[in-house]
Design an enzyme around this catalytic site. Sequence first.
Site: not given
Length: 367
Positions: A206, A209
């Site tokens: 991840h 973001e």
Amino acid sequence: MAVMDHRPTLDAIQRAPKVLLHDHLDGGLRPETIVDLARDEGYTGLPTTDPDNLRVWFEEASNSGSLERYLETFTHTVGVMQSAEALTRVAYECAEDLAADGVVYAEVRYAPEQHTRSGLTLPQVVEAVLEGFKAGERDHGIRIGTLVTAMRHQARSMEIAELAVRYRDDGVVGFDIAGAEAGYPPTRHLDAFEYLQRENAHFTIHAGEAFGLPSIWQAIQWCGADRLGHGVRIIDDIDATDEDAPVLGRLAAYVRDKRIPLEMCPTSNIQTGAAKSIAEHPIGLLRRLHFRVTVNTDNRLMSGTSLSRELHKLVEAFDYGWDDLQWFTVNAMKSAFIGFGERLELINGVIKPGFAQLKWRGARPLA
């Protein structure tokens, strides 16, 4: 002269063979299941026990524009996923729901360390989830690989990486780290990524973001990520002042040149403040520039979405046709963490024939 209607409808998209790479198991529960499991496991923290009202609560609580607030909704889903029986049920229903939406291959991720409060060991968590997915594959004709996720604010990434390697012949296809990016760079888990690389294992991170280019840079250049979870902020390295001739910075050019897949989740990105609207989502520009973009759901419950709905929103925002949706789908299948032969078989034997049939049916003349 007749013209052709190229815009796919939601119903037609639901029939298309789709591929999903970024979906969280604890973000896709059915509200009815949450209520059932809360009762069975003695969980008393739900804001309501009416399934319809609970669905609305999750969706409203996820529209704050803050990633941190968005992540708070997981307190309740994780809270009812603390037994082997609950995990197996949730995994089975996930497979059933994805198959009903026309998904033919999915990679679903979860953090084993979050499901040990009632005494389950990490291997028991993984085995319970695998049991549910295997049953779902058998009953619903979908292929599912799992990603085991480490939480970036914890210190158990090596343990989770070892699980990924231990169970990679049983259905675990890769590793991930998740959680709030700010203050928790992926380099904190460098030993886990180096271990995975030595073991020839796949992993995604991840990145990009809620945090900017440094998160993406570290995930790729320091940690060696195969894919980027979201990667929305790569847009910060593209000067699009001249719409006809955008200028890519060195990091954006590297990501495009290396064909590093971006696991984008449009609705979720808006909810967490990573994008302002579907029409303004970076996915439009990145698709035009031929980045390796994929479309995903992230958390189907919190976002009130499905992969078909995500694709249909892009159709409406960017006037996409079947060729665009097939491009996104093939991108995803090329980027999956299963073997080349199986990817090729799904692309040539399922995805391309499925889209060809839908394009033929959709090419109807308008009066």
